[in-house]
Scaffold this motif. Sequence first.
Motif, PDB file in Angstrom:
ATOM      1  N   GLY A 128       3.762  -4.112  11.251  1.00 44.41           N
ATOM      2  CA  GLY A 128       4.212  -3.425  10.517  1.00 44.41           C
ATOM      3  C   GLY A 128       3.272  -3.863   9.053  1.00 44.41           C
ATOM      4  N   GLU A 129       2.607  -4.779   8.718  1.00 44.44           N
ATOM      5  CA  GLU A 129       1.619  -5.744   7.962  1.00 44.44           C
ATOM      6  C   GLU A 129       1.714  -5.207   7.009  1.00 44.44           C
ATOM      7  OE1 GLU A 129       0.297  -4.743  10.995  1.00 44.44           O
ATOM      8  OE2 GLU A 129      -1.621  -4.794  10.732  1.00 44.44           O
ATOM      9  N   ARG A 130       1.260  -2.769   6.813  1.00 46.62           N
ATOM     10  CA  ARG A 130       0.428  -2.496   5.183  1.00 46.62           C
ATOM     11  C   ARG A 130       1.540  -1.755   5.409  1.00 46.62           C
ATOM     12  NH1 ARG A 130      -5.077   0.244   5.120  1.00 46.62           N
ATOM     13  NH2 ARG A 130      -3.780   1.082   6.401  1.00 46.62           N
ATOM     14  N   GLY A 131       2.936  -1.335   5.771  1.00 45.78           N
ATOM     15  CA  GLY A 131       3.672  -0.337   5.322  1.00 45.78           C
ATOM     16  C   GLY A 131       5.205  -0.676   5.250  1.00 45.78           C
ATOM     17  N   GLU A 132       5.532  -1.234   5.987  1.00 39.81           N
ATOM     18  CA  GLU A 132       6.831  -2.199   6.349  1.00 39.81           C
ATOM     19  C   GLU A 132       6.997  -3.566   5.168  1.00 39.81           C
ATOM     20  OE1 GLU A 132       8.293  -0.474   9.728  1.00 39.81           O
ATOM     21  OE2 GLU A 132       7.994   1.269   8.783  1.00 39.81           O
ATOM     22  N   SER A 133       6.075  -4.122   4.858  1.00 39.38           N
ATOM     23  CA  SER A 133       5.950  -5.795   4.146  1.00 39.38           C
ATOM     24  C   SER A 133       6.354  -5.862   2.619  1.00 39.38           C
ATOM     25  CB  SER A 133       5.425  -6.290   4.918  1.00 39.38           C
ATOM     26  OG  SER A 133       4.912  -6.150   6.244  1.00 39.38           O
ATOM     27  N   ALA A 134       7.164  -5.141   2.180  1.00 42.38           N
ATOM     28  CA  ALA A 134       6.148  -4.356   0.234  1.00 42.38           C
ATOM     29  C   ALA A 134       6.788  -5.876  -0.435  1.00 42.38           C
ATOM     30  CB  ALA A 134       7.411  -3.332   0.051  1.00 42.38           C
ATOM     31  N   ARG A 135       7.352  -7.010   0.332  1.00 48.96           N
ATOM     32  CA  ARG A 135       7.972  -7.807  -0.679  1.00 48.96           C
ATOM     33  C   ARG A 135       6.408  -8.407  -0.454  1.00 48.96           C
ATOM     34  NH1 ARG A 135      10.632 -12.390   0.638  1.00 48.96           N
ATOM     35  NH2 ARG A 135      11.012 -12.373   2.587  1.00 48.96           N
ATOM     36  N   TRP A 163       4.494  -8.171   0.241  1.00 43.12           N
ATOM     37  CA  TRP A 163       2.377  -8.324  -0.863  1.00 43.12           C
ATOM     38  C   TRP A 163       3.358  -8.683  -2.233  1.00 43.12           C
ATOM     39  CZ3 TRP A 163      -1.925  -7.541   1.830  1.00 43.12           C
ATOM     40  CH2 TRP A 163      -1.733  -7.348   3.108  1.00 43.12           C
ATOM     41  N   LYS A 164       4.231  -8.431  -2.637  1.00 43.72           N
ATOM     42  CA  LYS A 164       4.778  -7.987  -4.493  1.00 43.72           C
ATOM     43  C   LYS A 164       4.622  -9.491  -4.334  1.00 43.72           C
ATOM     44  CE  LYS A 164       7.616  -4.770  -4.313  1.00 43.72           C
ATOM     45  NZ  LYS A 164       8.679  -3.911  -4.538  1.00 43.72           N
ATOM     46  N   GLU A 165       4.879 -11.079  -3.304  1.00 42.40           N
ATOM     47  CA  GLU A 165       4.814 -12.125  -3.576  1.00 42.40           C
ATOM     48  C   GLU A 165       3.596 -12.789  -3.156  1.00 42.40           C
ATOM     49  OE1 GLU A 165       8.617 -13.083  -0.911  1.00 42.40           O
ATOM     50  OE2 GLU A 165       6.970 -13.713  -0.259  1.00 42.40           O
ATOM     51  N   GLY A 166       2.391 -11.418  -2.714  1.00 41.26           N
ATOM     52  CA  GLY A 166       0.596 -11.921  -2.796  1.00 41.26           C
ATOM     53  C   GLY A 166       0.331 -12.880  -1.400  1.00 41.26           C
ATOM     54  N   LYS A 167       0.511 -11.850  -0.454  1.00 41.78           N
ATOM     55  CA  LYS A 167       0.552 -13.081   0.705  1.00 41.78           C
ATOM     56  C   LYS A 167      -0.421 -12.006   1.306  1.00 41.78           C
ATOM     57  CE  LYS A 167       4.022 -15.422   2.084  1.00 41.78           C
ATOM     58  NZ  LYS A 167       4.667 -15.679   0.801  1.00 41.78           N
ATOM     59  N   THR A 168      -1.723 -13.639   1.701  1.00 39.41           N
ATOM     60  CA  THR A 168      -2.818 -12.277   2.314  1.00 39.41           C
ATOM     61  C   THR A 168      -2.390 -11.514   3.836  1.00 39.41           C
ATOM     62  OG1 THR A 168      -3.056 -14.002   4.241  1.00 39.41           O
ATOM     63  CG2 THR A 168      -4.131 -13.975   1.951  1.00 39.41           C
ATOM     64  N   LEU A 169      -3.056 -10.509   4.444  1.00 39.19           N
ATOM     65  CA  LEU A 169      -2.596  -9.925   5.706  1.00 39.19           C
ATOM     66  C   LEU A 169      -2.655 -10.598   6.350  1.00 39.19           C
ATOM     67  CD1 LEU A 169      -3.359  -7.257   6.426  1.00 39.19           C
ATOM     68  CD2 LEU A 169      -5.942  -7.416   7.314  1.00 39.19           C
ATOM     69  N   ASP A 170      -3.868 -11.819   7.061  1.00 35.17           N
ATOM     70  CA  ASP A 170      -2.798 -12.134   7.766  1.00 35.17           C
ATOM     71  C   ASP A 170      -1.806 -13.149   8.105  1.00 35.17           C
ATOM     72  OD1 ASP A 170      -5.211 -12.081   9.370  1.00 35.17           O
ATOM     73  OD2 ASP A 170      -6.093 -14.128   8.661  1.00 35.17           O
ATOM     74  N   GLU A 171      -1.543 -13.516   6.415  1.00 33.33           N
ATOM     75  CA  GLU A 171       0.355 -13.871   6.477  1.00 33.33           C
ATOM     76  C   GLU A 171       1.671 -13.177   6.807  1.00 33.33           C
ATOM     77  OE1 GLU A 171      -0.971 -17.407   2.824  1.00 33.33           O
ATOM     78  OE2 GLU A 171      -0.655 -14.962   2.369  1.00 33.33           O
ATOM     79  N   VAL A 172       0.915 -11.837   5.637  1.00 35.33           N
ATOM     80  CA  VAL A 172       2.340 -11.179   6.217  1.00 35.33           C
ATOM     81  C   VAL A 172       2.194 -10.910   7.928  1.00 35.33           C
ATOM     82  CG1 VAL A 172       2.368  -8.789   5.924  1.00 35.33           C
ATOM     83  CG2 VAL A 172       1.208 -10.034   4.825  1.00 35.33           C
ATOM     84  N   LYS A 173       0.758 -10.466   8.696  1.00 37.50           N
ATOM     85  CA  LYS A 173       1.070 -10.327   9.939  1.00 37.50           C
ATOM     86  C   LYS A 173       1.933 -11.657  11.302  1.00 37.50           C
ATOM     87  CE  LYS A 173      -2.845  -7.709  11.415  1.00 37.50           C
ATOM     88  NZ  LYS A 173      -4.306  -7.945  12.139  1.00 37.50           N
ATOM     89  N   SER A 174       1.581 -12.776  10.424  1.00 40.53           N
ATOM     90  CA  SER A 174       2.269 -14.195  10.689  1.00 40.53           C
ATOM     91  C   SER A 174       3.640 -14.078  10.590  1.00 40.53           C
ATOM     92  CB  SER A 174       1.690 -15.295  10.307  1.00 40.53           C
ATOM     93  OG  SER A 174       2.439 -16.280  10.452  1.00 40.53           O
ATOM     94  N   ILE A 175       4.004 -13.461   9.473  1.00 40.83           N
ATOM     95  CA  ILE A 175       5.331 -13.394   9.405  1.00 40.83           C
ATOM     96  C   ILE A 175       6.292 -12.160  10.236  1.00 40.83           C
ATOM     97  CG2 ILE A 175       7.100 -13.575   7.378  1.00 40.83           C
ATOM     98  CD1 ILE A 175       4.860 -14.342   5.423  1.00 40.83           C
ATOM     99  N   ARG A 176       5.374 -11.362  10.195  1.00 38.83           N
ATOM    100  CA  ARG A 176       6.028 -10.299  10.476  1.00 38.83           C
ATOM    101  C   ARG A 176       5.988 -10.556  12.302  1.00 38.83           C
ATOM    102  NH1 ARG A 176       9.018  -5.881   8.126  1.00 38.83           N
ATOM    103  NH2 ARG A 176       7.802  -4.925  10.270  1.00 38.83           N
ATOM    104  N   LYS A 177       5.187 -11.625  12.681  1.00 37.44           N
ATOM    105  CA  LYS A 177       5.482 -11.587  13.793  1.00 37.44           C
ATOM    106  C   LYS A 177       6.354 -12.248  14.303  1.00 37.44           C
ATOM    107  CE  LYS A 177       2.007 -13.418  18.081  1.00 37.44           C
ATOM    108  NZ  LYS A 177       1.603 -13.747  18.238  1.00 37.44           N
TER     109      LYS A 177
END
Lengths: 244, 244, 244, 244, 244, 244
Positions: D43-50, D52-66
Amino acid sequence: MSDQKTALVISAHAADFVWRCGGAIAKHQKLGYDVTVVCLSYGERGESARLWKEGKTLDEVKSIRKKEAEDAAKALDVHDIEFLDMGDYPLRFGQEAEEKVVDIIRKVQPNFMFSHSKWDPYNTDHMKTTDFALTCRMIAQAWGHNPGEKVLGAPQLYLFEPHQTEQMGWKPNVFLDITDVWDKKRAAMECMNGQVHLWDFYTRVAQQRANHFKRNSGGMAGGRDCQYAEGFESIFPTCVDELS
Amino acid sequence: MSDQKTALVISAHAADFVWRCGGAIAKHQKLGYDVTVVCLSYGERGESARLWKEGKTLDEVKSIRKKEAEDAAKALDVHDIEFLDMGDYPLRFGQEAEEKVVDIIRKVQPNFMFSHSKWDPYNTDHMKTTDFALTCRMIAQAWGHNPGEKVLGAPQLYLFEPHQTEQMGWKPNVFLDITDVWDKKRAAMECMNGQVHLWDFYTRVAQQRANHFKRNSGGMAGGRDCQYAEGFESIFPTCVDELS
Amino acid sequence: MSDQKTALVISAHAADFVWRCGGAIAKHQKLGYDVTVVCLSYGERGESARLWKEGKTLDEVKSIRKKEAEDAAKALDVHDIEFLDMGDYPLRFGQEAEEKVVDIIRKVQPNFMFSHSKWDPYNTDHMKTTDFALTCRMIAQAWGHNPGEKVLGAPQLYLFEPHQTEQMGWKPNVFLDITDVWDKKRAAMECMNGQVHLWDFYTRVAQQRANHFKRNSGGMAGGRDCQYAEGFESIFPTCVDELS
Amino acid sequence: MSDQKTALVISAHAADFVWRCGGAIAKHQKLGYDVTVVCLSYGERGESARLWKEGKTLDEVKSIRKKEAEDAAKALDVHDIEFLDMGDYPLRFGQEAEEKVVDIIRKVQPNFMFSHSKWDPYNTDHMKTTDFALTCRMIAQAWGHNPGEKVLGAPQLYLFEPHQTEQMGWKPNVFLDITDVWDKKRAAMECMNGQVHLWDFYTRVAQQRANHFKRNSGGMAGGRDCQYAEGFESIFPTCVDELS
Amino acid sequence: MSDQKTALVISAHAADFVWRCGGAIAKHQKLGYDVTVVCLSYGERGESARLWKEGKTLDEVKSIRKKEAEDAAKALDVHDIEFLDMGDYPLRFGQEAEEKVVDIIRKVQPNFMFSHSKWDPYNTDHMKTTDFALTCRMIAQAWGHNPGEKVLGAPQLYLFEPHQTEQMGWKPNVFLDITDVWDKKRAAMECMNGQVHLWDFYTRVAQQRANHFKRNSGGMAGGRDCQYAEGFESIFPTCVDELS
Amino acid sequence: MSDQKTALVISAHAADFVWRCGGAIAKHQKLGYDVTVVCLSYGERGESARLWKEGKTLDEVKSIRKKEAEDAAKALDVHDIEFLDMGDYPLRFGQEAEEKVVDIIRKVQPNFMFSHSKWDPYNTDHMKTTDFALTCRMIAQAWGHNPGEKVLGAPQLYLFEPHQTEQMGWKPNVFLDITDVWDKKRAAMECMNGQVHLWDFYTRVAQQRANHFKRNSGGMAGGRDCQYAEGFESIFPTCVDELS
């Protein structure tokens, strides 16, 4: 139509108008509408379990339910409330009731109306009220019914939210923000002493619908804030000069 | 969102936007909107029978269809028209097309969008275009798609009128009065030289919808006059502060 | 509720309970339930063609149909069968019939109920019986109906299989294995001498539903064997502590 | 099938299993089931608005979501969780993903499965996941797919509750009492730091479903108490030896 | 169109055409039609459980299934049968397959076509085949597809009977009497040695449909006799000069 | 059944048969059928706005409407027209009306019947007429209703086109070419002086349906020419010996 905007609620039982469109009533009163509520029954047999458990008589139950409904109506600033005492569980429809409701419709000349969902296997009074409302609307439009009276135009019929939406096949297509009149709706609900368990239930309904309001008005990208909302399903198409 | 209001039409074939929402385009341009049209294909294979019968080549057909669509767009005062040339009968969807359309959606930031009916057994390109439009709308809303770009809000998706409404399960819930831009729609239709038989067909559609407009805006008792209208089915609920 | 488990069948015509849920009746009697059958009519006008061709009078037809139904009930070990003689083709519903059925429902306090499909263009008695059953269920739940009586809980209403399932919009979501009581169902069917052509028809129905039972209980990989089954569509959601 | 009971959740995005069937997971783990969760994407692209607003990278978002999903799974006592990283908004389905999921299904041999609603115009990933789940279930049942492996039986597919039920055409027919594992579901929801606004939303969902549980298990006359519940729509009919 | 009447069956798996429209095939061959059958796959993976249990290899399974299908086709007097070998569980659709089927459609120029139900949660190959058939029909109608070839008219698409009709949302609106070719259908079914359990199942289907044929052709008052029938759901409206 | 072919129209209001199936009536009269029309009411209250505006009395309105209907019937070569005067807006159904209509059905012994759409929120008289027609058809089939009379077979019930098709959930599956009797239909419509605005409306309906006739009978590749058509939705399946 006079300049006074009006709306009409056709409620099967005395409390339905509170849970299902209390916010819309208070909101439109605030916007300057005169909202009339018609309660076909007091809900004296089917929706007054607590009173019967206490040993009240039929007249006492009706009287208590009427008082509660009047108090709730007052809390919502309802313009007028009428009780048709058509029986309960089941409602007894017929020509006499039809004529009373048609008279009210013509007197009110509503900009829009409210009634129940089209299907309700838990409570056939609800779905038969909607059928009845459609028939009365049709009669009120007939130039040959009490000729000389002002006939009805083509007001929208909004179906308000039933208790278990999915089981009733009800699908809202309009959400109304009722945040600024929420206190009135909560106060009106608290007039219904026989159904205390529903106060929080319908508070949560309003909160869920507010979430849906936000989602549909922009979501993560600018959805308008909203704390409490009500949902409605409109029966008829709308006519516009600009889409939105 | 900037103050400039915008709308976006996703049209499977080059002529669809003309027949199905030409009036809405002209009307909203007149109201100050910038309306962008995206044609996924030229309709070069499936909707150009006359040209093929005349022995034209594929490039000639595409070129002629493109010219007709541009002329029609001009007649409707379309703000911008884009051709994606994604093939025809069938359209070839895929990631590349998705990204192009998402880019357009984000650039346009439409107040509302248009596409086809949800079901169409005569033309599966139509129903797959709607599925595609919903997917592109979803991607455009994703904060993680091309981070840094302005994400999309929650614009309505209007399904415009298909050729045989009942077979497609399409049910209009909004009628738009297009009387004051009718001349533009008729002129645009007359740009489509390969489908002359449809000029009168869609003129009659507009007249029938005008009748429905009158019926639903008051009928025998004050229904507003209307000569030409278009019907739309909205996918998403609306969010309001006053019912009507 | 007492410990005795019970079920209630509301059958429009005298033979419906046999074809449509005879297996369920015998099966639940065997499981220790008391199953009560209410026949709203004898089916004397619409489902007794053979008898009329033989020149029987109305009273004779009713009497023969009643005897057949009683014999079938006996073959199924029915606990109790009641005949309301409400007319036939069409049934004449009304307040009196409602009160009788509500009394029976309250007396029986069924764990679950059976009635017809929601739609039947071939036989409007069937679909009106279902509407009537829902209304009676609602009244039986009302604390204000004959206060002091034990009110009804929320029994499931199973819609049993109509003659042409797809035309009636009936979709089964439960299959019941009736293999071990099949002999009783067949014997009960053979009591209905006026409809011999249906004996084999409903035998095949049971075989087809057994195939569906196998398919849905594991298919090629361990589907449970089953020779005869009946299908039902439940109206209300179920409440569980474990999924399966 | 071994004696160990199992269940399998096919979740489009990393958080879906928490909101939509977290209670069912914890409940069945408590009942002795091994529940496996498959997250098709983070859900890294569509359900992680917060994020992305904080400026995380794709890998960071994936890692946090995981990490969040793993924490939530732990809170629910999930037996096993797998991440297929199939992309997001949109998911990219295909033969490779199919084979992975079929392998998991066969390994798990679930007694029942969960997935999304059949229709979702807000999020086409959801509805395509259900289609994908049905296809994978079908392949897993094929004796000719990886011959020699143990084939799948016919497990139920439960569709879990979508965000706006009526818009998705989702209708629950089973309510599961999750009161005794509610603390686990709430704890799991609180692991999803990017969607804090949903914690209370889905708490209210559980409370509303508990009300429906009570209503359908007896209502005013002995409805079983229930504080939190989840609703599900089953795709396939059930096979029983006793109705209820 | 030449004077030779033709029909085309698009069958997902090798045996589908036998169970689902074997009678229609034999009947129309007898009436002078040339019926062509296209099997998209041999059903080698999903519908050949017995062969896999016996340890056959993929090629052996395909070969056996092909032989059975050819034998069945012969028993039904099929004019032509083609195997596209597009994979199985799942079928792999794509542009190449589309072009093959479009070529066949144009070569055959069918008066009407057959395919599967629109929805099938048990077997997504079936419902995707219908979608594929509609797309191929559309392409075959396009003047710009292989210009110069004879384009397709507007043949009816009949959806043949699925295994569990109600679960698939399939509703027949035409019953075809196949009594005089029943022996051929039974013989064809008996060619399918891997699915012996279906021989009697589909015999009973034909008997039930014959009962429906009688009921709908006059019932108790002159319904035409019929021993075996098949039911079909037509997708498109019919065009007539006289009602019946 | 005698050799004389017959058809029966059950029309809620006096003018419905003209707009909705006037072409079918004239066409089948020309084909040698005897077509009987039953008008349940004169439409005196709801569909005579102009007359009421002119100050006519109830008896005058009825008389004028009756005359118009008789003139229209004559223009269509109707075999017989009967007026049941059952009231209007709303119609008053009941046992007496049922018996009259059943008598007519049995006398006519129609090959097929016509009535309204199943749902009509604008005019509940329409949808209740269809329910009534189905009930009367059922009674007419009962051997025990007036034993000794010739019972009814199983005639098709065609639902004719309502005013706003999509709002009524009406989907045509048969188009009838009425080009050769168009002059008669237009002449009949011109007998309805109180509804002049509908003459052109229903002329356009016929033109649109003719376009659909062409599209469904071959489209660009040999669709049969047709200038005017009517569409119908059939309730019951058809029984055939050859598909088409």
